[in-house]
Design an enzyme around this catalytic site. Structure first.
Site, PDB file in Angstrom:
ATOM      1  N   ALA A 156       0.924  -1.251   0.267  1.00 33.30           N
ATOM      2  CA  ALA A 156       0.148   0.279  -0.470  1.00 33.30           C
ATOM      3  C   ALA A 156       0.956   1.052  -0.066  1.00 33.30           C
ATOM      4  O   ALA A 156       0.603   2.354   0.567  1.00 33.30           O
ATOM      5  CB  ALA A 156      -1.042   0.099   1.575  1.00 33.30           C
ATOM      6  N   ARG A 192      -3.090   8.305 -10.542  1.00 31.54           N
ATOM      7  CA  ARG A 192      -4.024   8.551 -11.449  1.00 31.54           C
ATOM      8  C   ARG A 192      -5.111   9.656 -10.822  1.00 31.54           C
ATOM      9  O   ARG A 192      -6.142   9.167 -11.309  1.00 31.54           O
ATOM     10  CB  ARG A 192      -4.322   7.488 -12.443  1.00 31.54           C
ATOM     11  CG  ARG A 192      -2.989   7.534 -13.442  1.00 31.54           C
ATOM     12  CD  ARG A 192      -3.378   6.747 -14.478  1.00 31.54           C
ATOM     13  NE  ARG A 192      -3.656   5.951 -14.686  1.00 31.54           N
ATOM     14  CZ  ARG A 192      -3.995   4.452 -14.800  1.00 31.54           C
ATOM     15  NH1 ARG A 192      -4.705   4.581 -15.295  1.00 31.54           N
ATOM     16  NH2 ARG A 192      -3.820   2.303 -14.770  1.00 31.54           N
ATOM     17  N   GLY A 240       9.622  -0.252  -6.450  1.00 31.47           N
ATOM     18  CA  GLY A 240       8.853  -1.657  -6.720  1.00 31.47           C
ATOM     19  C   GLY A 240       8.215  -2.814  -5.881  1.00 31.47           C
ATOM     20  O   GLY A 240       8.264  -2.277  -4.966  1.00 31.47           O
ATOM     21  N   LYS A 255     -31.273  11.795  15.781  1.00 29.95           N
ATOM     22  CA  LYS A 255     -29.772  11.844  16.353  1.00 29.95           C
ATOM     23  C   LYS A 255     -29.914  11.648  17.690  1.00 29.95           C
ATOM     24  O   LYS A 255     -30.181  12.035  18.426  1.00 29.95           O
ATOM     25  CB  LYS A 255     -28.505  13.220  15.507  1.00 29.95           C
ATOM     26  CG  LYS A 255     -28.129  13.260  15.851  1.00 29.95           C
ATOM     27  CD  LYS A 255     -26.942  14.174  16.571  1.00 29.95           C
ATOM     28  CE  LYS A 255     -27.303  14.492  17.640  1.00 29.95           C
ATOM     29  NZ  LYS A 255     -26.725  15.188  18.332  1.00 29.95           N
TER      30      LYS A 255
END
Ligand code: UD1
Ligand code: CA
Length: 450
Positions: free
Chosen positions: A9, A15, A80, A333
């Site tokens: 991770a 992107r 890598g 709530k």
């Protein structure tokens, strides 16, 4: 056999075009990393190591929330996938058993598939998870020789012939920990990307005469997320699966494709969900409930026989007992609504408790916030709150008590008492007619003047 998960991770995920690290982007309102970790949890791992890099501190904080026993190691430079797995070596010192490598951005691998990988370990020293790609694009290609995986070639390094292969690398793999780390030390970066490829393990293992094989899974499970479009597609995949599961266990979804579920939505059998309902995280709905159209629920619990909506909003801490009715444009709530109680129209009930069989009239508001602090409202059982009552908290309305409509309640109301808190009405005989005549005459004078 003991299992250790290593979850990659560290990548930036450029992107995604985001400040948030890719693996923390949510699918069905949980970080994709959480989905990946949940998939691995099915293997009952003895250890879990997450390799973080980009925005590592945020990833570390998220991991601590998901699984406090998971370790996080730092890959300070993203050199890598092979280099990334190697960063877990120290954390796994002394561990004996299999390492299963998962990707934080490949959240949909199923438990059955992971189990099949472990099973395949009885036939092979190194097991890779592959899939038949509809569009192999830039995936690594698996070069098979019968059952044997000879090597994995990255798209960038592949020949035309190798690029024609459609059996692709998901990136997930399993091997004995000692074997994996020993092989990883041999991995170099002499390739098109200049990276330390995890995929090189296949060829290195073969060179040592080890058995290497690939297990295939449906492409849907290896869905990797690289862009917002992929994220949306992944969410859609999750939704489709989750809706199908609900239908399967006996929940009616009138228009399944319009119901948005969270990763942990629980709905019981014979509950009916009308169209356009959104479930945020932390919702449990028991059996035989009706959730009507356009309702929004999060962090709440709805008991058997309740009716909610249309257009209801249940926020965190809303706790509805059996057979409650929460109607249109009602917000609840942090409040317990007692068995059989009704809040049917246009109300806000926050930081409150409402007793059994109490009726809350239309437009009732608990004024719970004084601008600095929140205060509680307590309403007893079988009480009747008149329409448009303002309950200025902290305040208590007793059992079987009533408030007159339009009341502004600032003092406690005792059990069985009636509170009237509004200006008394005065009727002036014939005054409306006179007033109208006067106004009409004024208008006529104005029209003449202009
Ligand atoms: C990788 C595989 C490819 C496979 C594809 C499947 C390699 C060399 N290639 O390619 O064969 O088809 O996944 O999606 O393994 N990561 C790190 N640290 C790093 C580099 C990557 O943690 O230094 C993490 C990323 O955050 C990501 C995962 O590893 O979760 C995969 O990395 P990515 O760069 O996306 O690999 P691909 O080029 O897609
Ligand atoms: Ca990728």
């Amino acid at each position: 056999m003991s299992i250790a998960l290593v979850i990659l991770a560290a990548g930036k995920g450029s992107r995604m075009n985001s400040d948030l690290p890719k693996v923390l982007h949510p699918i069905a309102q949980a970080p994709m990393l959480e989905h990946a970790m949940a998939a691995g949890r099915g293997l009952d791992p003895a250890r879990t190591v997450v390799v973080a890099g980009h925005e590592a501190e945020r990833v570390r904080a998220a991991v601590a929330e998901i699984d406090e026993e998971a370790q996080v190691v730092l890959q300070s430079e993203q050199l890598g996938t092979g280099h990334a797995v190697l960063q877990a070596r120290d954390a796994l010192r002394g561990f004996e058993g299999d390492v299963v490598v998962l990707y934080g951005d490949t959240p949909f691998v199923s438990q059955q598939t992971l189990e099949r990988m472990i099973e395949a370990r009885s036939r092979a020293d190194l097991v890779i998870l592959g899939f038949e790609a509809a569009d192999p694009a830039r995936y690594g290609r698996l070069v098979m020789q019968g059952e044997t995986l000879e090597r994995i070639v990255e798209y960038k390094d592949a020949t035309e012939e190798e690029r024609a292969i459609s059996f692709c690398n998901s990136g997930l793999m399993a091997a004995d920990a000692a074997v994996m780390f020993r092989l990883l030390e041999k991995v170099g970066n002499d390739n098109a990307a200049g990276e330390y490829y995890l995929t090189d393990l296949a060829e290195l293992a073969r060179a040592e005469g080890l058995a290497v094989t690939a297990v295939a899974c449906p492409e849907e499970e290896t869905l990797g997320i690289n862009s917002r479009a992929d994220l949306a597609a992944a969410d859609a995949v999750f939704q489709t699966r989750a809706r199908a599961e609900l239908l399967d266990i006996g929940v009616t979804l009138m228009a399944p494709e319009t119901v948005y579920l969270a990763f942990d939505t629980y709905i019981g059998r014979d509950t009916v969900v009308e169209p356009n309902v959104v479930f945020g995280p932390g919702v449990t709905v028991e059996s035989g409930v009706l959730i009507r159209a356009f309702s929004h629920l999060e962090g709440c619990h709805v008991s058997r026989g309740a009716k909610v909506g249309p257009y209801a909003r249940l926020r965190p801490g809303a706790e509805l007992a059996e057979d409650t009715h929460i109607g249109n444009f009602v917000e609840i709530k942090n409040a317990e609504i007692g068995e059989g109680a009704k809040v049917n129209h246009l109300s806000y009930i926050g930081d409150a408790s409402v007793g059994k069989a109490t009726n809350i009239g239309a437009g009732t508001i608990t004024c719970n916030y004084d601008g600095v602090m929140k205060h509680r409202t307590e309403i007893g059982a079988r009480a009747f709150i008149g329409s448009n009552t303002m309950l200025v908290a902290p305040v208590r309305v007793g059992h079987e008590a009533m408030t007159a409509s339009g009341a502004v309640i600032t003092k406690d109301v005792g059990d069985g008492d009636l509170a009237i808190a509004r200006t008394p009405q005065i009727n002036k005989t014939g005054r409306a007619e006179k007033l109208m005549d006067m106004l009409r005459a004024r208008k006529a004078r104005q029209n003449k003047g202009s």
